[in-house]
Write an enzyme that holds these catalytic residues in place. Structure first.
Site, PDB file in Angstrom:
ATOM      1  N   LYS B  95       0.880  -1.175   0.000  1.00 23.61           N
ATOM      2  CA  LYS B  95       0.000   0.000   0.000  1.00 23.61           C
ATOM      3  C   LYS B  95       0.910   1.215   0.000  1.00 23.61           C
ATOM      4  O   LYS B  95       1.566   1.510   1.001  1.00 23.61           O
ATOM      5  CB  LYS B  95      -0.919   0.008   1.224  1.00 23.61           C
ATOM      6  CG  LYS B  95      -1.751   1.273   1.335  1.00 23.61           C
ATOM      7  CD  LYS B  95      -2.583   1.326   2.597  1.00 23.61           C
ATOM      8  CE  LYS B  95      -3.096   2.743   2.827  1.00 23.61           C
ATOM      9  NZ  LYS B  95      -3.897   2.850   4.057  1.00 23.61           N
ATOM     10  N   ALA B 183      -9.564   5.228   3.592  1.00 26.10           N
ATOM     11  CA  ALA B 183      -9.334   6.329   4.535  1.00 26.10           C
ATOM     12  C   ALA B 183     -10.497   7.309   4.616  1.00 26.10           C
ATOM     13  O   ALA B 183     -11.189   7.565   3.636  1.00 26.10           O
ATOM     14  CB  ALA B 183      -8.062   7.114   4.195  1.00 26.10           C
ATOM     15  N   ASN B 205      -9.611   1.864   9.327  1.00 24.75           N
ATOM     16  CA  ASN B 205      -8.891   1.474  10.537  1.00 24.75           C
ATOM     17  C   ASN B 205      -9.448   2.218  11.757  1.00 24.75           C
ATOM     18  O   ASN B 205     -10.058   1.655  12.648  1.00 24.75           O
ATOM     19  CB  ASN B 205      -7.398   1.754  10.361  1.00 24.75           C
ATOM     20  CG  ASN B 205      -6.534   1.188  11.481  1.00 24.75           C
ATOM     21  OD1 ASN B 205      -5.360   0.907  11.291  1.00 24.75           O
ATOM     22  ND2 ASN B 205      -7.062   0.991  12.689  1.00 24.75           N
TER      23      ASN B 205
END
Lengths: 64, 256
Positions: B95, B183, B205
């Site tokens: 990533k 994100a 996350n």
């Protein structure tokens, strides 16, 4: 010789990265390395170190 | 969903940072059903074995691992980090993050393309963390990327999809390319929206790790991702401005 390990000035007796890793307590730890901002694969750690080399030693960590 | 030739059954990708404990991390992954975990590399002190403990934890998750270059602000830094990650995790997947702006953690588009080209030439499978910019997307494909990961919002903000027009345009421009909204998501409804728009997966996350009950939130996201994907595949109706009665008009009793 004096080198920099993960940003900290460090005195080592070793002449190669492989020996320095042992000297600094990494043993057979799962780490990857770079010298002077360039990746050094595990198979190339027998190359000689030079005074002033900047060494990065990293391990797996949490990430997003 | 195939990513660089690998079949991934779950369309939820989950980060491994910021959980209150390793046990909560593991439980969150279990309830999320995530097929991919993002991880990183960081400095390790001599005699410390934190890396080994974390490595055992993520290996036991039984999911594919996607190492990142988080925090890298230059091409060289990102490339070297990727090379170290490939050796540590024994995967060509990376990533790719090349950050260009400290406050927004917005990618540096020029550095991103350059690093993507270098890493692709070295045999990496690059998952670039990018913006919704279609020109940048095209350059990343020219550099060899076969997956794109546009942001929903800046990392860690939880703002959701801040540029729906841009994300819709990007999806329309590259209809067959695997694309992951990565994100900025804060709520499952935002993940569902990304999936309804036709994105192939989402990566998050903070929204899970910083929830009061991370494992419950992980399951919430899993259900939202599944719902959004089902809705996309079901060919949603077109919205309209004027009302249209759903109950039949014919046969209504005249009671006035």
């Amino acid at each position: 010789m004096q080198i920099t390990v993960n940003g900290t000035a460090t005195e080592v007796q070793s002449q190669t990265l492989a020996d320095a890793l042992n000297e600094l307590g990494y043993g057979n730890a799962r780490v990857a390395t770079a010298v002077n901002e360039s990746f050094v694969p595990a198979t190339a750690r027998d190359a000689p170190l030079s005074p002033g080399d900047r060494i990065e030693i990293v391990a797996p960590r949490q990430g997003g | 969903m195939r990513l660089y030739g690998t079949e991934i059954t779950s369309r939820l990708m989950l980060g491994t940072a910021q959980y209150p404990s390793p046990a909560v991390l593991a439980e969150s992954f279990r309830r999320s059903g995530a097929g991919i975990a993002t991880i990183s590399v960081r400095r390790e002190a001599g005699g410390d074995r934190a890396g080994a403990g974390f490595w055992n934890l993520v290996r036991d998750l039984g999911v594919a691992l996607l190492p990142n270059t988080a925090g890298c602000h230059s091409v060289r830094e990102a490339v070297t980090t990727a090379q170290m990650a490939r050796e540590l995790f024994d995967t060509p997947w990376i990533k790719l993050e090349v950050i260009g702006h400290a406050d927004t953690l917005q990618p540096d588009p020029f550095g991103l393309v350059e690093a993507a080209r270098i890493l692709t030439d070295e045999g990496f499978n690059v998952f670039p963390y990018t913006t919704e910019d279609v020109v940048l997307a095209d350059r990343l494909l020219q550099a060899g990327c076969e997956v794109l990961m546009p942001w929903g919002a800046p990392i860690g903000t939880g703002l959701g999809l801040t540029n729906i027009y841009g994300l819709r345009t990007l999806r329309a421009q590259f209809p067959d390319l695997p694309m992951v909204v990565d994100a900025g998501l804060g709520l499952p409804s935002q993940a569902a929206m990304a999936m309804e728009m036709g994105y192939d997966a989402v990566l998050l996350n903070t929204a899970v790790a910083k929830a009061g009950d991370p494992a419950a939130m992980a399951e919430g996201f899993a259900r939202a991702v599944e719902a959004g994907r089902l809705a996309h595949e079901a060919d949603p109706m077109e919205p309209r401005d004027m009302a249209a009665p759903s109950t039949p008009v014919i046969g209504r009793a005249f009671l006035s």
